[in-house]
Design a protein around this motif. Sequence first.
Motif, PDB file in Angstrom:
ATOM      1  N   ALA A   1     -10.199  -4.780  -2.889  1.00 55.86           N
ATOM      2  CA  ALA A   1     -10.822  -4.955  -1.566  1.00 55.86           C
ATOM      3  C   ALA A   1      -9.966  -4.305  -0.482  1.00 55.86           C
ATOM      4  CB  ALA A   1     -11.006  -6.440  -1.271  1.00 55.86           C
ATOM      5  N   ALA A   2      -8.660  -4.515  -0.582  1.00 60.40           N
ATOM      6  CA  ALA A   2      -7.739  -3.928   0.397  1.00 60.40           C
ATOM      7  C   ALA A   2      -7.792  -2.404   0.360  1.00 60.40           C
ATOM      8  CB  ALA A   2      -6.314  -4.414   0.120  1.00 60.40           C
ATOM      9  N   ALA A   3      -7.870  -1.839  -0.850  1.00 61.08           N
ATOM     10  CA  ALA A   3      -7.924  -0.374  -0.983  1.00 61.08           C
ATOM     11  C   ALA A   3      -9.161   0.201  -0.292  1.00 61.08           C
ATOM     12  CB  ALA A   3      -7.911   0.015  -2.460  1.00 61.08           C
ATOM     13  N   LEU A   4     -10.316  -0.452  -0.492  1.00 62.59           N
ATOM     14  CA  LEU A   4     -11.547   0.030   0.154  1.00 62.59           C
ATOM     15  C   LEU A   4     -11.469  -0.121   1.670  1.00 62.59           C
ATOM     16  CD1 LEU A   4     -14.217  -1.337  -2.345  1.00 62.59           C
ATOM     17  CD2 LEU A   4     -13.633   1.062  -1.953  1.00 62.59           C
ATOM     18  N   ALA A   5     -10.906  -1.237   2.128  1.00 66.00           N
ATOM     19  CA  ALA A   5     -10.769  -1.450   3.576  1.00 66.00           C
ATOM     20  C   ALA A   5      -9.828  -0.421   4.185  1.00 66.00           C
ATOM     21  CB  ALA A   5     -10.258  -2.868   3.843  1.00 66.00           C
ATOM     22  N   ARG A   6      -8.713  -0.160   3.498  1.00 58.29           N
ATOM     23  CA  ARG A   6      -7.746   0.834   3.998  1.00 58.29           C
ATOM     24  C   ARG A   6      -8.358   2.240   3.988  1.00 58.29           C
ATOM     25  NH1 ARG A   6      -3.479  -0.015   6.847  1.00 58.29           N
ATOM     26  NH2 ARG A   6      -1.917   1.075   5.596  1.00 58.29           N
ATOM     27  N   ALA A   7      -9.204   2.511   3.001  1.00 62.82           N
ATOM     28  CA  ALA A   7      -9.900   3.809   2.958  1.00 62.82           C
ATOM     29  C   ALA A   7     -10.788   3.974   4.185  1.00 62.82           C
ATOM     30  CB  ALA A   7     -10.744   3.913   1.691  1.00 62.82           C
ATOM     31  N   PHE A   8     -11.254   2.852   4.728  1.00 53.24           N
ATOM     32  CA  PHE A   8     -12.104   2.883   5.926  1.00 53.24           C
ATOM     33  C   PHE A   8     -11.269   2.827   7.210  1.00 53.24           C
ATOM     34  CE2 PHE A   8     -15.475   1.318   8.824  1.00 53.24           C
ATOM     35  CZ  PHE A   8     -16.428   2.303   8.563  1.00 53.24           C
ATOM     36  N   GLY A   9      -9.935   2.813   7.065  1.00 53.68           N
ATOM     37  CA  GLY A   9      -9.074   2.871   8.242  1.00 53.68           C
ATOM     38  C   GLY A   9      -8.682   1.526   8.822  1.00 53.68           C
ATOM     39  N   VAL A  10      -8.838   0.465   8.049  1.00 53.51           N
ATOM     40  CA  VAL A  10      -8.518  -0.883   8.549  1.00 53.51           C
ATOM     41  C   VAL A  10      -6.999  -1.083   8.598  1.00 53.51           C
ATOM     42  CG1 VAL A  10      -8.595  -3.319   7.825  1.00 53.51           C
ATOM     43  CG2 VAL A  10     -10.687  -1.957   7.873  1.00 53.51           C
ATOM     44  N   PRO A  11      -6.462  -1.674   9.684  1.00 54.43           N
ATOM     45  CA  PRO A  11      -5.007  -1.887   9.774  1.00 54.43           C
ATOM     46  C   PRO A  11      -4.515  -2.963   8.807  1.00 54.43           C
ATOM     47  CG  PRO A  11      -6.116  -2.820  11.709  1.00 54.43           C
ATOM     48  CD  PRO A  11      -7.161  -2.077  10.926  1.00 54.43           C
ATOM     49  N   ALA A  12      -3.229  -2.913   8.492  1.00 55.02           N
ATOM     50  CA  ALA A  12      -2.626  -3.831   7.517  1.00 55.02           C
ATOM     51  C   ALA A  12      -2.810  -5.292   7.919  1.00 55.02           C
ATOM     52  CB  ALA A  12      -1.139  -3.506   7.346  1.00 55.02           C
ATOM     53  N   ALA A  13      -2.669  -5.607   9.201  1.00 53.61           N
ATOM     54  CA  ALA A  13      -2.764  -7.007   9.645  1.00 53.61           C
ATOM     55  C   ALA A  13      -4.139  -7.594   9.343  1.00 53.61           C
ATOM     56  CB  ALA A  13      -2.476  -7.101  11.144  1.00 53.61           C
TER      57      ALA A  13
ATOM     58  N   ASP B   1       0.860  -1.187   0.000  1.00 55.40           N
ATOM     59  CA  ASP B   1       0.000   0.000   0.000  1.00 55.40           C
ATOM     60  C   ASP B   1       0.896   1.238   0.000  1.00 55.40           C
ATOM     61  OD1 ASP B   1      -1.589   2.158   0.685  1.00 55.40           O
ATOM     62  OD2 ASP B   1      -2.397   1.276   2.513  1.00 55.40           O
ATOM     63  N   ARG B   2       0.771   2.055  -1.067  1.00 58.93           N
ATOM     64  CA  ARG B   2       1.450   3.363  -1.096  1.00 58.93           C
ATOM     65  C   ARG B   2       0.417   4.479  -1.161  1.00 58.93           C
ATOM     66  NH1 ARG B   2       6.238   4.263  -5.163  1.00 58.93           N
ATOM     67  NH2 ARG B   2       6.374   6.158  -3.900  1.00 58.93           N
ATOM     68  N   ALA B   3      -0.777   4.197  -0.642  1.00 59.90           N
ATOM     69  CA  ALA B   3      -1.862   5.188  -0.683  1.00 59.90           C
ATOM     70  C   ALA B   3      -2.231   5.670   0.714  1.00 59.90           C
ATOM     71  CB  ALA B   3      -3.083   4.585  -1.364  1.00 59.90           C
ATOM     72  N   PHE B   4      -2.381   4.727   1.627  1.00 58.20           N
ATOM     73  CA  PHE B   4      -2.850   5.070   2.977  1.00 58.20           C
ATOM     74  C   PHE B   4      -1.705   4.935   3.983  1.00 58.20           C
ATOM     75  CE2 PHE B   4      -6.389   3.470   0.439  1.00 58.20           C
ATOM     76  CZ  PHE B   4      -7.237   4.557   0.487  1.00 58.20           C
ATOM     77  N   VAL B   5      -0.614   5.629   3.682  1.00 61.37           N
ATOM     78  CA  VAL B   5       0.576   5.616   4.537  1.00 61.37           C
ATOM     79  C   VAL B   5       1.091   7.046   4.672  1.00 61.37           C
ATOM     80  CG1 VAL B   5       1.356   3.272   4.026  1.00 61.37           C
ATOM     81  CG2 VAL B   5       2.012   5.123   2.492  1.00 61.37           C
ATOM     82  N   GLU B   6       1.846   7.279   5.738  1.00 62.52           N
ATOM     83  CA  GLU B   6       2.532   8.570   5.883  1.00 62.52           C
ATOM     84  C   GLU B   6       3.616   8.668   4.808  1.00 62.52           C
ATOM     85  OE1 GLU B   6       2.043  11.086   8.202  1.00 62.52           O
ATOM     86  OE2 GLU B   6       0.218  10.004   8.751  1.00 62.52           O
ATOM     87  N   ASN B   7       3.795   9.838   4.240  1.00 65.81           N
ATOM     88  CA  ASN B   7       4.843  10.096   3.240  1.00 65.81           C
ATOM     89  C   ASN B   7       4.839   9.033   2.143  1.00 65.81           C
ATOM     90  OD1 ASN B   7       7.007  10.984   1.800  1.00 65.81           O
ATOM     91  ND2 ASN B   7       8.548  10.635   3.386  1.00 65.81           N
ATOM     92  N   ARG B   8       3.738   9.004   1.368  1.00 66.85           N
ATOM     93  CA  ARG B   8       3.582   7.957   0.356  1.00 66.85           C
ATOM     94  C   ARG B   8       4.549   8.103  -0.818  1.00 66.85           C
ATOM     95  NH1 ARG B   8      -1.204  10.923   0.549  1.00 66.85           N
ATOM     96  NH2 ARG B   8      -1.689  12.179  -1.287  1.00 66.85           N
ATOM     97  N   GLN B   9       5.266   9.232  -0.906  1.00 64.71           N
ATOM     98  CA  GLN B   9       6.298   9.353  -1.944  1.00 64.71           C
ATOM     99  C   GLN B   9       7.424   8.351  -1.695  1.00 64.71           C
ATOM    100  OE1 GLN B   9       6.086  11.145  -4.662  1.00 64.71           O
ATOM    101  NE2 GLN B   9       4.139  12.047  -4.063  1.00 64.71           N
TER     102      GLN B   9
END
Length: 472
Positions: free
Chosen positions: A302-314, A268-276
Amino acid sequence: MGSGQVTDWQGKHVTVAGLGVSGIPAAKVLHARGAIVTVVNDGDDARAREQAAELEALGITVRLGDGATLPEGTELIVTTPGWKPDKPLFAAAREAGVDIWGDVELAWRLRGPDAAPWLAVTGTNGKTTTVQMLASILKAAGLCTAAVGNIGVSLLDVVLGEEQYDVLAVELSSYQLHWAPSLRAHSAAVLNLAPDHLDWHGSMEAYAADKGRIYEGNRVACVYNVADKATEDLVREADVEEGCRAIGFTLGTPGPSQLGVVDGILVDRAFVENRQKNAQELAEVSDVNPSAPHNIANALAAAALARAFGVPAAAVRDGLRNFTPDAHRIAHVADVAGVAYIDDSKATNTHAAEASLAAYESIVWIAGGLAKGATFDELVAKSAKRLRAVVLIGKDRALIREALARHAPEVPVVDLDRTDTGAMLAAVREAQRLAAAGDTVLLAPACASMDMFANYNKRGDAFAEAVRELGA
């Protein structure tokens, strides 16, 4: 009737179009809220009469065999998704200034003020799998959720039920989106776009526009497929809330604001700090079952939508590990004499069949059925080098045979001139004769099943049964 939630139905004249799986619940729900409901239905068979009697016992008016005339005094039409937009009933409604809603629109309007947000998924293929993966990930994060909508779970039942959900994973078809003008999802994904249901929508442009409605008013993320530019174009055209982001998924290395794959890892390079500079590991490719390329794409969406909702990586990893695909979706039936037999009866259009064919190297392909207006040249041209042989069944098999003659003339073809259910056993026996050790016999029909079977499940069951007979 505006675009907000509707609370007062008392005395409103509502016409429900169709007695289908969504029409009957809609009629009952509206009647229970005090609306004056008339159901109109084209058919007048024994099943329709039985359903009509059930509704009439509640005090609902039913008109069988007349789905074209707008009942007098109608203030709103609620339609089942299958009714085409060009029906005379809808033309009469538009002329009279009457709104037309689908079952999804009705559910959206009836949900309570504290209703769960919707994470919505559409696309030509992969919707059900992606929504089920998403629900599995959300559950792994400890959230109360359900996979609902076009997946076979009525949204009306869910929004009006007692269960209080944190979030809903919602599968939406192009039909449902066409009739859902005020739907506003938390985040949404269009997985892919390929010609399908053009007989219903009228054109590819109209079909794409209906799919694109899923992005309207998104709050957090519009998820698109980097490999399918048409999905990104729909994001660009959408009117979203301020701050909503475009998030891509790719089977390659992801750029900033994307999810992708690096060395067998979903990242995931979308829902992280400093995605550059940063990327978050989510799961391994081997955590995705089955790990065919198009299914990895489903997992990333599916992961992108879950991460958009704030779901943790684990939770993404655990949810993907816990997920079991439905029957008839690239399901391994058996190995017989070194040949793998794969049931992908769910591949009811060319786009799904193309993804399925791309997952194997040397294939004896069982195909055919109802084409639904599809053409097969592109599918055959792309897949020709993987085909060892082809066995054709079903009503529109000639269309595939002709495409094979044009683009894969050297591939042996067995044309079974049969549409009876026993044709599947004959097809599997022919496939066994043509296959060598190391090959895959793949049922990926690229067509609908209704010329021979009640549905794609029954078609897949017939294939599996035939394979078991080989190994007996």
